[in-house]
Scaffold this active site. Structure first.
Site, PDB file in Angstrom:
ATOM      1  N   ASP A 432       0.900  -0.944   0.118  1.00 45.52           N
ATOM      2  CA  ASP A 432       0.184  -0.031  -0.019  1.00 45.52           C
ATOM      3  C   ASP A 432       0.996   1.264  -0.171  1.00 45.52           C
ATOM      4  O   ASP A 432       2.289   1.232   0.179  1.00 45.52           O
ATOM      5  CB  ASP A 432      -0.874  -0.188   1.224  1.00 45.52           C
ATOM      6  CG  ASP A 432      -1.906   1.224   1.266  1.00 45.52           C
ATOM      7  OD1 ASP A 432      -2.336   1.403   0.409  1.00 45.52           O
ATOM      8  OD2 ASP A 432      -2.141   1.722   2.406  1.00 45.52           O
ATOM      9  N   LYS A 433       0.470   2.199  -0.281  1.00 45.07           N
ATOM     10  CA  LYS A 433       1.015   3.602  -0.332  1.00 45.07           C
ATOM     11  C   LYS A 433       0.935   4.419   1.021  1.00 45.07           C
ATOM     12  O   LYS A 433       1.799   4.575   1.699  1.00 45.07           O
ATOM     13  CB  LYS A 433       0.835   4.394  -1.468  1.00 45.07           C
ATOM     14  CG  LYS A 433       1.607   5.919  -1.560  1.00 45.07           C
ATOM     15  CD  LYS A 433       1.100   6.966  -2.582  1.00 45.07           C
ATOM     16  CE  LYS A 433      -0.306   7.448  -2.114  1.00 45.07           C
ATOM     17  NZ  LYS A 433      -0.272   8.188  -0.996  1.00 45.07           N
ATOM     18  N   PHE A 596     -11.981  18.969  -8.433  1.00 42.93           N
ATOM     19  CA  PHE A 596     -10.926  18.352  -9.188  1.00 42.93           C
ATOM     20  C   PHE A 596     -11.583  17.036  -9.634  1.00 42.93           C
ATOM     21  O   PHE A 596     -12.126  16.243  -8.793  1.00 42.93           O
ATOM     22  CB  PHE A 596      -9.791  18.081  -8.171  1.00 42.93           C
ATOM     23  CG  PHE A 596      -8.469  17.251  -8.664  1.00 42.93           C
ATOM     24  CD1 PHE A 596      -7.404  17.874  -9.287  1.00 42.93           C
ATOM     25  CD2 PHE A 596      -8.591  15.903  -8.691  1.00 42.93           C
ATOM     26  CE1 PHE A 596      -6.635  16.890 -10.092  1.00 42.93           C
ATOM     27  CE2 PHE A 596      -7.571  15.152  -9.314  1.00 42.93           C
ATOM     28  CZ  PHE A 596      -6.603  15.829 -10.093  1.00 42.93           C
ATOM     29  N   LYS A 620      -5.950  25.780 -10.334  1.00 41.34           N
ATOM     30  CA  LYS A 620      -4.954  25.175 -10.104  1.00 41.34           C
ATOM     31  C   LYS A 620      -4.836  24.023 -10.591  1.00 41.34           C
ATOM     32  O   LYS A 620      -6.062  23.459 -10.735  1.00 41.34           O
ATOM     33  CB  LYS A 620      -4.452  25.280  -8.608  1.00 41.34           C
ATOM     34  CG  LYS A 620      -5.396  24.406  -7.666  1.00 41.34           C
ATOM     35  CD  LYS A 620      -4.635  24.610  -6.170  1.00 41.34           C
ATOM     36  CE  LYS A 620      -5.661  23.774  -5.411  1.00 41.34           C
ATOM     37  NZ  LYS A 620      -5.451  23.786  -3.967  1.00 41.34           N
ATOM     38  N   THR A 650       3.758  18.827  -7.700  1.00 42.98           N
ATOM     39  CA  THR A 650       3.790  20.143  -8.162  1.00 42.98           C
ATOM     40  C   THR A 650       2.106  20.471  -8.455  1.00 42.98           C
ATOM     41  O   THR A 650       1.461  19.580  -8.972  1.00 42.98           O
ATOM     42  CB  THR A 650       4.455  20.365  -9.390  1.00 42.98           C
ATOM     43  OG1 THR A 650       4.095  19.253 -10.345  1.00 42.98           O
ATOM     44  CG2 THR A 650       6.072  20.299  -9.127  1.00 42.98           C
ATOM     45  N   GLY A 730      -5.285   3.104  -3.228  1.00 42.43           N
ATOM     46  CA  GLY A 730      -6.649   3.833  -3.655  1.00 42.43           C
ATOM     47  C   GLY A 730      -6.451   5.454  -3.890  1.00 42.43           C
ATOM     48  O   GLY A 730      -7.492   5.971  -4.332  1.00 42.43           O
ATOM     49  N   ASP A 731      -5.408   5.883  -3.954  1.00 42.37           N
ATOM     50  CA  ASP A 731      -5.101   7.207  -4.109  1.00 42.37           C
ATOM     51  C   ASP A 731      -4.961   7.497  -5.732  1.00 42.37           C
ATOM     52  O   ASP A 731      -5.218   6.707  -6.636  1.00 42.37           O
ATOM     53  CB  ASP A 731      -3.824   7.637  -3.531  1.00 42.37           C
ATOM     54  CG  ASP A 731      -3.578   9.226  -2.859  1.00 42.37           C
ATOM     55  OD1 ASP A 731      -4.648   9.917  -3.480  1.00 42.37           O
ATOM     56  OD2 ASP A 731      -3.099   9.319  -1.955  1.00 42.37           O
ATOM     57  N   ARG A 811      -6.167   4.043  -7.734  1.00 43.08           N
ATOM     58  CA  ARG A 811      -7.584   4.000  -7.617  1.00 43.08           C
ATOM     59  C   ARG A 811      -8.040   2.443  -7.505  1.00 43.08           C
ATOM     60  O   ARG A 811      -8.957   2.014  -7.967  1.00 43.08           O
ATOM     61  CB  ARG A 811      -8.209   4.778  -8.735  1.00 43.08           C
ATOM     62  CG  ARG A 811      -8.147   6.154  -8.560  1.00 43.08           C
ATOM     63  CD  ARG A 811      -9.002   6.606  -7.280  1.00 43.08           C
ATOM     64  NE  ARG A 811      -9.078   8.041  -7.180  1.00 43.08           N
ATOM     65  CZ  ARG A 811      -9.409   8.700  -5.845  1.00 43.08           C
ATOM     66  NH1 ARG A 811      -9.675   7.800  -4.929  1.00 43.08           N
ATOM     67  NH2 ARG A 811      -9.321  10.071  -6.011  1.00 43.08           N
ATOM     68  N   ASP A 841      -6.766  -2.799   3.082  1.00 41.89           N
ATOM     69  CA  ASP A 841      -5.503  -3.608   2.925  1.00 41.89           C
ATOM     70  C   ASP A 841      -5.754  -4.924   3.118  1.00 41.89           C
ATOM     71  O   ASP A 841      -5.112  -6.032   2.933  1.00 41.89           O
ATOM     72  CB  ASP A 841      -4.139  -3.189   3.154  1.00 41.89           C
ATOM     73  CG  ASP A 841      -4.066  -1.894   2.747  1.00 41.89           C
ATOM     74  OD1 ASP A 841      -4.180  -1.494   1.522  1.00 41.89           O
ATOM     75  OD2 ASP A 841      -3.504  -1.130   3.689  1.00 41.89           O
TER      76      ASP A 841
END
Length: 1099
Positions: A432-433, A596, A620, A650, A730-731, A811, A841
């Protein structure tokens, strides 16, 4: 390209059958023979059938093969199905038994069909169906299935099943050999230890389930919105804003919820955690109110109400909740070493049968030969030692204790004690992250204005610019007052560049402070009782304010603007307020917000300054999306690349001033587009894009997601050890890609292929072909594209992905994570490890061959469900390189030595029976056999669990040593054959030597051979050991002492007068030397001529 490999998509049986029919019709259309159905069949050809003929490029080897050779490609090998008796012998019987058990379980626990439901407010009697019990159950058994289940898990192994049959045969008088306890005592001990261990594990699971099920929801909000934490569901620790049903917010009191005539209609339970469809209907109003419900109106189980209070209607409970549906049932994990030993015991059984048949054949099949055959099977049954399971299970317990006592990895817990050797066989690590590789703490690092850049050490300059800018603004607002004159003169006397930089900094910081979806939250001082009291008792000071948003990046930006002097103090759906460094409050009206999305990769907001009535459109987003929107510049692309190489995330910030007329025109077109029934999304996007032209570039921001300590060296170590690392998160795609680069999962110089969104089979086909053309390229793929690829091209996708140096899947839902793990297991046959820290997880951890959980900010759910629990990601290195490697090598040596112990005594029995006319009479009886397998040799043999070839520091310094383990060379048929030859040689020497050297009585043969056998075993342990431990010396002396002491009590087996003579001593010594000395010489020569890799390091 004529020799490309044709495509064989993986589909369901029905789809394959349909495609075959279409293909047959297609090829038969040109052939002879009229048929009334030919035209209609020909018309069945569609895109899917044509795609079957389109080539999908495979590996370079694939181009050299014919179409028929496609299935033999590496990593895509599909074994042919075995038929008939071969299938039954090679595991078919186990498959049939498992299928029958599963069928019986499904009959007993038939699942209810999932349906959409209607839930009435305050009227449970109107409910159409009963809800499942609202509890979570992770237990494997219940009170009725515990004993049968544990026994089944044990006797599905050939070794235990074999000994059960052998032990039961001793109840037949004609087959009885020796005493019952020599067979039933070891088997009973193994089963007792196993049942006790499973009972303890099951009780712990029961306690954990009880703790989770005691946590219930009890509250909700009157303000119409609340924040929830979803980290246990999707792994994201940022808070999500949830909105209440609007018509219920107009009720005078909370109690009126139960007096209105209203109901909720909801879709049937499903896996998707990112969508929901339903309606809220109130029938007692005129006209009836119908309000649509979406994901923003829901709170899933396993999420936490982080801010606000909530009153809700329960729609899904128990097994129908999203979190439970996305969690797989726990399974009994079996290590690869156990499976390999199981195969070796089958080989030993075939050798046992062959040896028994040879003995009966040499007897000439005299008398009831089948009885003699069975007695020989029992005599040689020690070829398969029952003590193998006992020693291995005790060894696993010892490894677990060593892991938990290692001071270099404090807090590590072994929750599954049956698979420590799996830590030494891993090829794929799926991680996982959020919270695993990263701390999920965003820190603002860089502000770039094109001509000037500000870092963490120059933030005070930005503060000074802001103070000057707002002081100048206040002075100008003061008109001709005498107080404002001196600052104006000072400003005019300042250099023009200085004034320009100040204004640019001011505009950039203001844009960052306004363009976001962040909401400041103020917690109540005491316990929240009545809402009115809580509202009045809120503390609006800076110390009590926290920021919440759907992305931690947003929070980091707003926290940074606060640190430099421009503070977001309040926000609602229509306005927001900023506080300047001097304490002045600036109010802005929010006219429009454009959130977004992963497609647009940008977000925007249109605000009106209440003090000046100026309307500004701020935007942005990612540099790839903003580059074509902002005005021409020569620095954006270069600086974005520089920041990305530093591991910074960024964002490009831009603005456009709008007149009142421009905004009114936009608003009318925007509202009209939102009311469109067809292509609404495209029309809305087109209207918004009409504003996104020639925007003024303000700044470039850089935010760092701080990595866990020592993540980079740990990943580097794992890669050097031959482990391939996949990141499943999942990000968002951009976030995942940035972390992959900053953590060095993907090296700086390595190309990255971002898999484009695909929705159809044709698009997936083309994108896979495009990806195949890349070489040595890391793959980044979103979850929805992954789903399409796996639906049509599972086989091909996995082959291509396995060739990548690194893979990032973003995702991903919890179910997708588990699916990827299973695909790697099926298509590669390699061992997998999953590591994570959140509830999302758990499925992945339970599906992997080895699951590791991290106790972190996302709770303990993953840690409790894992096989091994650690406190830091960096501990994975030592857990695998040191403990995993040692556990596997020790168990491999232990298992083969225990087999050698059984083979040597069976060889002696075979020699003995051959000399005495192939009689089925035991050489050693009663306590001699029990003592040989226990007190006489058990301690030295078991001391092999303390052996090590290199020191832990060397194993960490040279992770390449780990790579050899994945080839399985420590335990293979080759090494097993070597031990078989050693056993035959030593058993023959011991038995023939005793027969040659004995003089008068047969009891002397037993004394000489058995004593030499025990001494040989002790010397062989010393030969096998690579690093001596003081406990090994104690074990050797203890076993030898036990044997010498027991000689005085074994009068029925030994002649005490004979064993005290010098003749007995020299004969035993001579036989022992002849059996062991050649092996010592061979070991010395091999170590000199062909030393193993670890010996070079240890020397």
């Amino acid at each position: 390209m004529a020799d490309q490999i044709p495509l064989y998509p993986v589909r369901s049986a029905a789809a394959v059958a349909a495609a075959n029919r279409k293909r047959a019709a297609y090829f038969s259309a040109a052939g002879p023979g009229p048929g009334p159905d030919r035209p209609s069949r020909y018309q069945l050809e569609d895109e899917s059938a044509h795609l079957d003929e389109m080539p999908l490029m495979m590996s370079e080897e694939g181009f050299e093969n014919d179409e028929s050779d496609y299935h033999t490609l590496p990593r895509a090998r599909i074994t042919q199905r075995k038929r008939g008796l071969e299938w039954f012998v090679c595991g078919g019987w186990k498959f049939l038994c498992t299928s029958c058990c599963d069928w019986l379980i499904n009959i007993c626990q038939r699942k209810r069909e999932l349906k959409a439901r209607t839930v009435w407010l305050g009227c449970p009697e109107k409910c159409e169906e009963k809800h499942p019990r609202n509890s979570i159950k992770n237990q494997k058994y219940n009170i009725f299935t515990f004993i049968p289940g544990v026994l089944y898990e044990q006797f599905k192994f050939f070794l235990n099943l074999y000994f059960l049959i052998v032990s039961c045969s001793q109840f037949v008088p004609a087959l009885k050999i020796g005493y019952l306890y020599t067979y039933w005592a070891p088997l009973g001990f193994v089963l007792a230890v196993t049942i006790m261990r499973e009972a303890v594990d099951e009780f712990r699971r029961f306690q954990r389930d009880k703790e989770v099920n005691s946590q219930l929801y009890s509250k909700l909000t009157v303000r119409g919105s609340c924040f929830i934490r979803t980290d246990q569901l999707d792994g994201e620790t940022d808070w999500k804003l949830k909105v209440a049903v609007s018509c219920t917010q107009r009720l005078p009191a909370l109690g009126d919820l139960f007096s209105i005539n209203a109901y909720v209609y909801a879709q049937k339970p499903q896996l998707d955690i990112h969508s929901f469809e339903g309606t809220f209907t109130r029938e007692d109003s005129d006209p009836p109110v119908h309000e649509s419900l979406s994901i923003e109106n829901t709170l899933w189980a396993s999420t936490v109400v982080a801010s606000g209070t909530v009153i809700g209607v329960v729609i899904y409970t128990g097994k129908e909740t999203r979190s439970v549906m996305n969690t797989s049932n726990p399974k009994n994990k079996v290590g690869l070493l156990d499976l390999e030993l199981n195969q070796l015991t089958k080989a030993l059984f075939l050798a046992l049968v062959a040896l028994s048949v040879v003995m009966v054949t040499l007897q000439g099949f005299a008398g009831p030969w089948y009885r003699s055959l069975f007695r020989f099977l029992l005599l040689f049954s020690y070829i398969i030692p029952i003590s193998l399971r006992v020693n291995l299970d005790m060894g696993k317990a010892a490894y677990g204790w060593m892991i938990m006592k290692d001071e270099h990895i404090p807090g590590t817990v072994v929750r599954t004690s049956t698979i420590p050797e799996e830590l030494g066989r891993l090829v794929y690590l799926l991680t996982d992250k959020t919270g695993t590789l990263t701390q999920n703490e965003m820190v603002f690092k860089r502000l770039h204005l094109g001509t000037v850049s500000y870092g963490t050490d120059t933030m005070d300059e930005i503060q000074n610019h802001l103070v000057n800018a707002y002081a100048q603004t206040q002075c100008q607002a003061g008109g001709s007052s005498t107080i404002s004159t001196p600052p104006r003169k000072a400003a005019s006397s300042a250099p023009k560049v200085r004034r320009s930089v100040s204004s640019r900094v001011h505009e950039a910081v203001k844009a960052v402070a306004l363009c976001h979806n962040v909401t400041p939250v103020y917690e109540a001082r005491g316990a929240a009782g009545e809402t009115e009291v809580a509202e009045a008792d809120q503390d609006f000071s800076d110390d009590n304010r926290t920021y919440q948003a759907s992305s931690p990046d947003e929070v980091a930006l707003v926290q940074w603007t606060e640190s430099v002097g421009l503070t977001l103090v309040s926000r609602d759906l229509t306005s927001m307020q900023l506080r300047t460094p001097s304490g002045q409050i600036l109010t802005f009206c929010i006219l429009q917000t454009f959130p977004f999305t992963s497609e647009s990769k940008r977000m925007g907001v249109i605000v009106r300054d209440e003090s000046t009535a100026e309307i500004t459109f701020y935007m942005k987003g990612a540099d790839v999306a903003m580059a074509s929107i902002v005005q021409y510049n020569d620095w954006l692309e270069e600086e974005c690349g520089n920041m990305a190489r530093e591991g910074l995330r960024t964002l490009v910030v831009a603005k456009r001033a709008l007149t009142e007329e421009q905004y009114q025109d936009f608003e009318s077109r925007y509202n009209q587009a939102k009311l469109s029934l067809h292509d609404r999304t495209l029309k809305v996007a087109a209207v918004v894009e009409s504003l996104e032209r020639e925007m003024e570039l303000l700044c470039l921001t850089g935010v760092e997601d701080q990595l866990q300590a020592d993540v980079r060296p740990t990943l580097e170590m794992l890669r050097n050890a031959g482990i391939k690392i996949w990141m499943l998160t999942g990000d968002k795609l951009e976030t995942a890609t940035c972390i992959a680069k900053s953590s060095h999962l993907v090296s700086r110089t390595q190309d990255t292929h971002v898999f484009r969104p695909v929705t159809s089979r044709g698009e997936a086909h083309l994108e896979l072909n495009a990806f195949r053309r890349k070489h040595d390229c890391a793959l980044v793929i979103p979850g929805d594209a992954l789903e399409v690829c796996l639906k049509y091209y599972e086989h091909e996708f996995v082959e291509l992905a396995c060739q990548c140096p690194a893979v990032v899947c973003c995702r991903c839902s919890p179910t997708q994570k588990a699916h990827i793990v299973k695909l790697l297991q099926q298509h590669t046959g390699r061992r997998t490890c999953a590591i994570g820290d959140g509830g999302n997880d758990v499925s992945m951890i339970q599906a992997a061959d080895c699951g590791i959980g991290i106790e972190g900010k996302e709770g303990r759910q993953a840690s409790l469900a894992a096989d091994f629990s650690i406190t830091r990601f960096k501990h994975v290195g030592r857990l695998l390189m040191v403990h995993g490697r040692s556990s596997y090598k020790r168990s491999a040596a232990l298992g083969q030595f225990v087999m050698h112990r059984g083979l040597i005594i069976s060889t002696m029995q075979a020699v003995f029976s051959s000399v005495f006319y192939f009689a089925s009479v035991p050489l050693y009886q009663g306590f001699l056999m029990v003592g040989y397998a226990t007190v006489y040799t058990m301690f030295p043999v078991f001391s092999l669990v303390l052996d090590q070839d290199v020191k832990p520091e060397m194993a960490m310094l040279y992770p390449e040593l780990y790579k050899d383990l994945t080839k399985g060379r420590s335990l293979s048929f080759k090494t097993f054959l070597v031990w078989v030859l050693i056993s035959i040689y030593q058993g023959g020497i011991l038995m023939f030597g005793a027969l040659v050297l004995f003089e008068s009585e047969f009891v002397h043969v037993v004394a000489i051979s058995f004593t030499a056998l025990v001494l040989t075993e002790l010397l062989m342990v010393a030969l096998t050991i690579r690093t001596w431990h003081w406990l090994m010396v104690v074990a050797q002396l203890l076993s030898l002492g036990c044997y010498v002491a027991s000689l005085a009590f074994l009068n029925e087996y030994f002649d005490v007068a004979f064993i005290t003579t010098v003749t007995f001593v020299w004969k035993v010594s001579a036989i022992t030397v002849v059996s062991c000395l050649p092996l010592y010489v061979l070991k010395y020569l091999k170590r000199k001529l062909s030393p193993p890799s670890y010996s070079k390091l240890s020397s």
